[in-house]
Motif scaffolding. Sequence first.
Motif, PDB file in Angstrom:
ATOM      1  N   ARG A 209     -17.590   0.674  -3.735  1.00  0.00           N
ATOM      2  CA  ARG A 209     -16.806  -0.182  -2.836  1.00  0.00           C
ATOM      3  C   ARG A 209     -16.594  -1.562  -3.450  1.00  0.00           C
ATOM      4  O   ARG A 209     -15.470  -2.095  -3.440  1.00  0.00           O
ATOM      5  CB  ARG A 209     -17.493  -0.286  -1.477  1.00  0.00           C
TER       6      ARG A 209
ATOM      7  N   MET B 189       0.823  -1.208   0.000  1.00  0.00           N
ATOM      8  CA  MET B 189       0.000   0.000   0.000  1.00  0.00           C
ATOM      9  C   MET B 189       0.855   1.254   0.000  1.00  0.00           C
ATOM     10  O   MET B 189       0.520   2.252  -0.650  1.00  0.00           O
ATOM     11  CB  MET B 189      -0.946  -0.002   1.195  1.00  0.00           C
TER      12      MET B 189
ATOM     13  N   GLU C  25      -7.072   2.248   4.077  1.00  0.00           N
ATOM     14  CA  GLU C  25      -7.826   1.754   2.922  1.00  0.00           C
ATOM     15  C   GLU C  25      -7.562   2.745   1.796  1.00  0.00           C
ATOM     16  O   GLU C  25      -7.931   3.915   1.884  1.00  0.00           O
ATOM     17  CB  GLU C  25      -9.317   1.722   3.281  1.00  0.00           C
TER      18      GLU C  25
ATOM     19  N   GLY D 234      -7.091   9.704  -5.957  1.00  0.00           N
ATOM     20  CA  GLY D 234      -7.053   8.654  -4.946  1.00  0.00           C
ATOM     21  C   GLY D 234      -7.619   9.143  -3.624  1.00  0.00           C
ATOM     22  O   GLY D 234      -7.628  10.344  -3.339  1.00  0.00           O
TER      23      GLY D 234
ATOM     24  N   MET E 209      -8.541  -3.353  -4.113  1.00  0.00           N
ATOM     25  CA  MET E 209      -8.424  -2.476  -2.951  1.00  0.00           C
ATOM     26  C   MET E 209      -8.454  -3.293  -1.660  1.00  0.00           C
ATOM     27  O   MET E 209      -9.322  -4.138  -1.472  1.00  0.00           O
ATOM     28  CB  MET E 209      -9.562  -1.445  -2.924  1.00  0.00           C
ATOM     29  N   SER E 210      -7.502  -3.031  -0.779  1.00  0.00           N
ATOM     30  CA  SER E 210      -7.479  -3.656   0.539  1.00  0.00           C
ATOM     31  C   SER E 210      -8.268  -2.772   1.493  1.00  0.00           C
ATOM     32  O   SER E 210      -7.988  -1.583   1.621  1.00  0.00           O
ATOM     33  CB  SER E 210      -6.027  -3.789   1.033  1.00  0.00           C
ATOM     34  N   THR E 211      -9.288  -3.318   2.141  1.00  0.00           N
ATOM     35  CA  THR E 211     -10.165  -2.527   2.995  1.00  0.00           C
ATOM     36  C   THR E 211      -9.519  -2.272   4.355  1.00  0.00           C
ATOM     37  O   THR E 211      -8.498  -2.871   4.708  1.00  0.00           O
ATOM     38  CB  THR E 211     -11.512  -3.230   3.198  1.00  0.00           C
TER      39      THR E 211
ATOM     40  N   ALA F  69     -14.143  -1.317  -6.300  1.00  0.00           N
ATOM     41  CA  ALA F  69     -12.778  -1.063  -5.852  1.00  0.00           C
ATOM     42  C   ALA F  69     -12.146  -2.320  -5.274  1.00  0.00           C
ATOM     43  O   ALA F  69     -10.972  -2.625  -5.532  1.00  0.00           O
ATOM     44  CB  ALA F  69     -12.769   0.063  -4.810  1.00  0.00           C
TER      45      ALA F  69
ATOM     46  N   MET G  68      -8.053   3.777  -2.063  1.00  0.00           N
ATOM     47  CA  MET G  68      -8.799   3.593  -3.315  1.00  0.00           C
ATOM     48  C   MET G  68      -8.164   4.474  -4.388  1.00  0.00           C
ATOM     49  O   MET G  68      -8.225   5.706  -4.321  1.00  0.00           O
ATOM     50  CB  MET G  68     -10.274   3.968  -3.139  1.00  0.00           C
TER      51      MET G  68
ATOM     52  N   GLU H 102       1.919   2.083  -3.516  1.00  0.00           N
ATOM     53  CA  GLU H 102       0.815   2.658  -4.293  1.00  0.00           C
ATOM     54  C   GLU H 102       0.563   4.103  -3.881  1.00  0.00           C
ATOM     55  O   GLU H 102       0.311   4.972  -4.721  1.00  0.00           O
ATOM     56  CB  GLU H 102      -0.452   1.828  -4.097  1.00  0.00           C
TER      57      GLU H 102
END
Length: 571
Positions: free
Chosen positions: A535, A310, A513, A451, A543-545, A538, A515, A313
């Motif tokens: 959601r 993450m 999180e 983002g 996407m990791s929540t 994503a 996005m 990113e």
Amino acid sequence: MAQRTLADVLIDREYVTRDQLDGAVKQHHQLKTQQSLNELLVQLSLITERQLAQALSELWQVPFMDLIENPPDATCIKRLSPDVALRLKSVPIGFKDGRMVVAMKNPLDIYAVDEIRLITSEEVEPVFASGEQILQTITGGGTGHRLTETLDRVMKDLDGNADITIVDPSEEEMAADQLRELSNEAPVIQLANLIIQRGVQDKASDLHIEPGRSHVRVRYRIDGILHDAMVIPKKAQASLLSRIKIMADLDIAQKRAPQDGRLSMSIGGKVFDFRVSTLPGVNGEKIVLRVLDKSNLTLGLQKLGFLPTMLNEFEKLFGRSYGIILVTGPTGSGKSTTLYSMLSRLNTGEKNILTIEDPVEYQLEGLTQVQVNNAAGLSFASGLRSLLRQDPNIIMIGEIRDSETAQIAIEAALTGHLVLATLHTNDAPGAVTRFIDMGIEPFLVASSVVGVLAQRLLRTIDPKCKETYEPPPASLRRLGFDLDKAEPVTLSRGAGCDDCKGTGYRGGLGVYELMVLTDDLRDMILRRGSTHELRRAAIAGGMSTLRDDAMQKVLLGVTTVEESARVLYTE
């Protein structure tokens, strides 16, 4: 026979499990930085600096010294100047058999040992000690027991000294010069300083001074939770509150209207800034001091709790030259720290960085920060328009509160500016629909937002009392484990100790999180897709929540299931 490694010692001492160590090694390989695995283990709160020093002591057969249990000799400490001691991460603590014992973070550093020998003209016997305890000893921050003794003495003075002026809470307003005189009494000055010093020592984010009917209560917010700290005699209320207001350069005669100010104090050789807020109450003014520690901004985003994938990113996002990056979350979730850490990374001197905030929490060199002043007509919207005429490359908006500010921010992003801002939403997809609810056209949102980062702050397990356990099957099912396929799962929790005040937690890390706006998500925004649809899309896109990120940290042994449930599921 194979030589023992540090990993073997850490596992044998039950500081970490094999799974936790393997997970940290995997992250270390993914991170691809010069940061050592040892530093990563401490960063993730899997071990403390003290435990690392103990393990290295056993591995290299060099004695370990706990500087709290064995306080150094006050005279011996002075054999090294503070700047040299800080540079070498070493502190002389006493003499043994004619040799000077020196506590060092790295006693194997022969160059540091030689330099100490030359400076002191003494033969040196190096021992291991934790870097944190060495720093506290050098700066004076490791004198918690003396702080408590001083506080007890001041409280006795306030409670029993006939020379202390007694103030009847029912009296009418006192004159400013009388209040100032009361606040200059020695015990009151000591008390105000000690309240602040103890708050910093306990790593509090906020210090609450709350007048009651019969006493004044002091509470500290530590890792997001308020804890009672002390009770102060009611007769000290007027003088104590006036002392804090004088320190923050506030009007001590004004008690019927809220006030805001700032103060700075040097504590343990380090300067801390505090944002001070007063609020009139029926029993007197409540004062809250927000601790602003600039050192948090220089730690780097990786030390705020981002996992490597993450983080990579996220760094790509704010490496762009235009667009809006939003940081969302409730009050106290660390949004400001994240934004300022981003600004610190971007503040290379090559770009014009401007901010508009209410209030300006951290003052950073190299950029221009503007304080909102509604009374003077300087709002977020009007200030943002002025910022755009200053040839900015990057703009930071403390909070987008209304449609006018949102509209100007989007126009700035579309005209080649990188805009960083916070927004109050529960999750990352909700930020998009919040913009549309403000009246922003979907095509503008889709074109400008690059983002959204949603975040929360979780307490981390106190490494000093960390223990492992196997959760019951029912709990594992609720966490989403397939018990037919999964191997035995071992989790961690804090047993509770004096160090963490029995809570089992000490310190905190963010859960995130992220996005990133893809073409599919932009098409969905243009169709006015709901938050739930965004959601799902994503997550389908990788996407990791918040829950996913929290569970990774639970499995790494950084935090507990109960803590993640408290923060993520019971809001």
